[in-house]
Write an enzyme that holds these catalytic residues in place. Structure first.
Site, PDB file in Angstrom:
ATOM      1  N   THR A 173       0.975  -1.230   0.098  1.00  0.00           N
ATOM      2  CA  THR A 173       0.038   0.094  -0.074  1.00  0.00           C
ATOM      3  C   THR A 173       0.899   1.093   0.037  1.00  0.00           C
ATOM      4  O   THR A 173       1.917   1.423   0.640  1.00  0.00           O
ATOM      5  CB  THR A 173      -0.884  -0.005   1.257  1.00  0.00           C
ATOM      6  N   CYS A 193      -3.439   8.149   6.926  1.00  0.00           N
ATOM      7  CA  CYS A 193      -3.880   6.983   6.863  1.00  0.00           C
ATOM      8  C   CYS A 193      -3.136   5.963   7.508  1.00  0.00           C
ATOM      9  O   CYS A 193      -1.926   6.185   7.816  1.00  0.00           O
ATOM     10  CB  CYS A 193      -4.430   6.608   5.398  1.00  0.00           C
ATOM     11  N   HIS A 233      -5.850  -0.331   4.322  1.00  0.00           N
ATOM     12  CA  HIS A 233      -5.429   0.803   4.405  1.00  0.00           C
ATOM     13  C   HIS A 233      -6.583   1.967   5.092  1.00  0.00           C
ATOM     14  O   HIS A 233      -7.601   2.105   4.382  1.00  0.00           O
ATOM     15  CB  HIS A 233      -5.251   1.410   2.770  1.00  0.00           C
TER      16      HIS A 233
END
Lengths: 159, 205
Positions: free
Chosen positions: A22, A28, A45
């Protein structure tokens, strides 16, 4: 070696030689949960800490409170043993530290929520690279639970 | 939080026009900062899309960019970002400081913040004079990072957490692609409705 990309709010599982990646983790938080003995794991995520009153969550990976139980069931469905699951997390940075109004510092809240929900579900947190002011890329190898974290202009670091 | 409603085709056209006018003014300002260098504007895009999709609008999540963020308040609320590929950011710093780029130190960062400030406030000024709305920009924030990290941080900080958002994207480039950038506008609370009300004369939905 097959790489699967996990986009914002997504959650994916993999096993064996497959690798989950990711990128662009700012505020995040990337959450990897795995059974390294069986070589299976999942990566989410996470965009926000709590789903609050959103009743119909289409993407459980979007929120910390929904992502963690969803990861646990997805990884156990793939053959992971519930009792030995471990986690590693990365992200939760504040990219705009100079902006005093800290609505932008959602990163810290996300990290706190992820830790809280891991603890609530009894998952041991084995490694993390969180907060700070840099975005991160996370590469997760379910076969042995290894996680590499990289920021722009820096070498990957194992957590 | 209310789900974002997809704009009608007529509203989409109007937003495109806002993007055109705002970005036109913004690129003119940037061009004059760069000693009247010619900048070509690309036709703006208006998109109603999911949050992850919106990251692809700015060149994919991993692309290294310089991003300047400004919060908009006043009669309308919104969020603006000026994103430029990292090599373009370096090129801009070189041209404006008049010496070779070394690193993103305090000086180069402040140059970029100022460029972002000029670009974004010019854009907003155009919207303001078109609509007579009071539009107030915040101080600029700068991040040099992966595009996805910057964009997601802006969206979540802006509490734009619905599954779908409306984005106006304007882009420009110059010959040889040495300067290129994206100017993004996403509405805050109340969406673009004030603009629609004033410019289309429609009641609030």
């Amino acid at each position: 070696m097959a790489e699967k990309f996990v986009n914002m709010s997504e959650l994916k599982v993999a096993k064996g030689e497959e690798v989950l990646v990711t990128v662009g983790l700012g505020s995040c938080v990337g959450v990897a949960i795995y059974d390294k003995g069986r070589g299976v794991g999942g990566l989410a995520h996470v965009f926000l800490s709590e789903s609050k009153n959103e009743t119909d969550v289409k993407q459980p990976g979007k929120f910390a409170d929904t992502a963690i139980p969803a990861l646990i069931s997805a990884v156990t469905a793939l053959g992971g043993r519930r009792s030995v699951l471990e986690a590693k997390i990365a992200g939760g940075a504040n990219l705009f530290p100079k902006l005093a109004n800290s609505t932008l510092n959602v990163g810290k809240q996300n990290v706190a929520a992820v830790k809280k929900h891991l603890a609530k579900h009894g998952i041991v947190l084995k490694g993390m690279a969180v907060e700070g002011n840099k975005g991160r890329k996370m590469t997760f190898y379910p076969k042995n639970g290894m996680v590499l974290v990289q920021s722009i202009g820096e070498k990957p670091e194992e957590i | 939080m209310g789900e974002e409603v997809k704009p009608t085709p007529m509203e989409m056209d109007l937003l495109k026009e806002l993007g055109n006018i705002g970005a036109g003014n913004a690129t003119a300002a940037l061009s004059s900062m760069l000693y009247d260098r010619k900048l070509d504007m690309v036709v703006p895009e208006v998109a109603f899309m999911s949050l992850p999709e919106s990251i692809d609008l700015i060149g994919g999540p991993e692309a290294p960019v310089a991003g300047i963020y400004i919060e908009v308040s006043g009669d309308v609320r919104g969020h603006m970002a000026f994103l430029l590929p990292i090599d373009c950011a370096q090129g801009l710093v070189e041209q404006l400081l008049g010496h070779e780029f070394v690193e993103f130190d305090e000086m180069s960062c402040s140059v970029l913040e100022e460029v972002g400030n000029v670009v974004i406030t010019s854009y907003l000024n155009a919207l303001s004079s078109m609509t007579d709305l009071m539009i107030k920009p915040s101080v600029p924030g700068l991040a040099i990072d992966m595009a996805g990290a910057i964009w997601a941080s802006i969206l979540v900080g802006a509490e734009l957490t619905d599954d779908y958002i409306t984005v106006i994207k304007s882009a420009f480039s110059s010959e040889g692609r040495q300067i290129a950038g994206h100017i993004m506008l996403v509405p805050g609370e109340g969406g673009f409705h004030k603009f629609f009300n004033i410019l289309l004369g429609t009641g609030s939905r």
